[in-house]
Design an enzyme around this catalytic site. Sequence first.
Site, PDB file in Angstrom:
ATOM      1  N   ASP A 244      -4.364   9.964   8.643  1.00 35.43           N
ATOM      2  CA  ASP A 244      -3.352   9.895   7.591  1.00 35.43           C
ATOM      3  C   ASP A 244      -3.499  11.067   6.619  1.00 35.43           C
ATOM      4  OD1 ASP A 244      -1.314   8.215   6.190  1.00 35.43           O
ATOM      5  OD2 ASP A 244      -2.807   8.262   4.589  1.00 35.43           O
ATOM      6  N   GLU A 304      -1.271  13.373  11.134  1.00 30.75           N
ATOM      7  CA  GLU A 304      -0.023  13.277  10.380  1.00 30.75           C
ATOM      8  C   GLU A 304       0.169  14.631   9.704  1.00 30.75           C
ATOM      9  OE1 GLU A 304       2.427  11.069   6.853  1.00 30.75           O
ATOM     10  OE2 GLU A 304       0.261  11.214   6.703  1.00 30.75           O
TER      11      GLU A 304
HETATM   12  C1  NOJ Z   1       1.273   8.539   5.093  1.00 25.27           C
HETATM   13  C2  NOJ Z   1       1.602   7.154   5.555  1.00 25.27           C
HETATM   14  O1  NOJ Z   1       2.275   7.240   6.772  1.00 25.27           O
HETATM   15  C3  NOJ Z   1       2.409   6.519   4.469  1.00 25.27           C
HETATM   16  O2  NOJ Z   1       2.994   5.313   4.877  1.00 25.27           O
HETATM   17  C4  NOJ Z   1       1.516   6.341   3.271  1.00 25.27           C
HETATM   18  O3  NOJ Z   1       2.269   5.836   2.197  1.00 25.27           O
HETATM   19  C5  NOJ Z   1       0.873   7.674   2.844  1.00 25.27           C
HETATM   20  N1  NOJ Z   1       0.413   8.447   3.952  1.00 25.27           N
HETATM   21  C6  NOJ Z   1      -0.287   7.440   1.949  1.00 25.27           C
HETATM   22  O4  NOJ Z   1      -1.375   6.941   2.676  1.00 25.27           O
END
Ligand code: NOJ
Length: 581
Positions: A244, A304
């Site tokens: 993430d 991500e």
């Molecule tokens: C990316 C995640 O996919 C999202 O849902 C989240 O709010 C943020 N990172 C913070 O962790």
Amino acid sequence: MRIFLHNNSRAKSILSSAWGVLALILLGIAMFSLKAKSQVKLDAEGHQWWQHAVFYEIYPRSFADTNNNGIGDLNGITEKLDYLKDLGIDAIWITPCYPSPQVDFGYDVSNYENIDPMYGTLADFDRLASEAKKRNIRIIMDFVMNHTSDQHAWFKESRSSRDNPKRDWYIWRDGKGAGRPPNNWLSTFGGSAWKFDPTTGQWYYHFFYPEQPDLNWRNPEVEKAMFNVTRWWYERGVAGFRLDAVDTLFEDPDLHNNPVLPGKNQYGDPNMQNLYNTKLPELHSVLQRLRQVADKYDAVLIGETWTKDIDELKQYYGEHSNELQMPMDFLFTRVDKLSAPEFRKQIAGVNSAGWPVYVLSNHDIVRAYVRYGDGVHNDAIAKLMAGLYLTLRGTPIMYYGEEIGMTNNDPKRREDVKDPIGRLGWPKEKGRDGERTPMQWNTSANAGFSQTKPWLPVPASYKTHNVATELKDPDSILNFYRRVLALRQQDRALRDGDYVALNENDANVLSYLRRYKDEAVLVVLNMSSSPQKVSFDLQAQGLTASKAATMLSTGKAKGASVSLQSISLDPFAVYIGKVGP
Ligand code: NOJ
């Protein structure tokens, strides 16, 4: 020394046994390092398991609710494994199901090594893992690296006093005066990225919600503790992590102000270039070290990775392919219209960067069904998009419900919004509830997701777009997905073939070959709302065949074979056929 060697037989024997001991130690070290070294396995093509796998993202709150509290759970996922297997899924990525106050629906983790009671127990996880293994489905967990919850024991300690041993695990700074934060950085979820904590009179940094304080990755103890979390899950049988928010791991230690841009964002804050708090080069060395840990378990790291261009995406693979195996290509999701030239350009770009990772949508992105749909041909377009990203060279990550054409169900009133950013940014920002609604299993109440009112409302489309109904309809989106995924598994060229762009000047139809030695699969996708006719001259590819044997098609081009001189396509049609040498 020489005298000693020549004149003392006892010393000699001691020495020879010392050599023996040394040899044993060296052998031990060699064996240990062999064991501790990479466990990565390659097939005959030099590919690793994740290159052939189809991944499927599960938002556990919304997949299947077995204890009928309106929120999905791990047992619900276990119950649906056969469905996933039949669909053609090889790996599931479960978004965070760890203990969490759920401010950001699990992305605020208060304990990395347990399961939130709302989702079940570690025993439930173990059962899920063992049932998944029986079906050859791997489990990918979400690793929230950038921040913890403010309820995590580490943060509770850190905020307790300035000299607490965990103080430096987070980013604490003095303000610029009463009520004035250390600098101008903004949270991506609105407002200042700094929160004042009266206990110690300092401010802590949070790129996301104030309840999500950023970890200090410059502190080696943080790295050690977090890397150990991954080991703990690998030992429990997980096959990798989706990482993430990796872009935001590091911040400028000198806290330079970010450049302010003209205009305001959806929260009413000034627009800003996040120059000093995102994508700092230091993050790459952390990811490379995390990869070394992953390689010991033949595990995959999915990033991500929100990149502005292909060059930035390239950096995430690592110069020597030593960083993330699967950085997600979100540039693909930004091609927000059905445009053959745009997709062609994007596919060429990611192919030049590394092994492509295709995503159409996820729990933060409006569903593909509505993004690409024109309101009239949405089902045909959903098949078109499946025909695209499931036949490309690369690894696709599906989002639950995409395979049945689930639509976004955005809240109509501010008071109905669950996602905090939707409440803060209303009405410009409605939040992400719309793409997170319960999976539509059948036509019964709550779409068969739960016996009670689900945490988010099911859209009206569940009556027609649900698993049970679509399984019975040979022309459904679901059956189209199943067929494409089956082809992907069976066909050598679709599995291992190169990507060769065809008819590159065609503004309406995107065509390409997947080429493996003398086998080839032709994929033709009409991205326009008008019928099209296309022809192919494949001589330059060393293919002299005049016909393609149909593998799968929608619309007119239905015969057992078609002439390569003239393939007729209905609006948004897909044609996939085998071309002999
Ligand atoms: C990316 C995640 O996919 C999202 O849902 C989240 O709010 C943020 N990172 C913070 O962790």
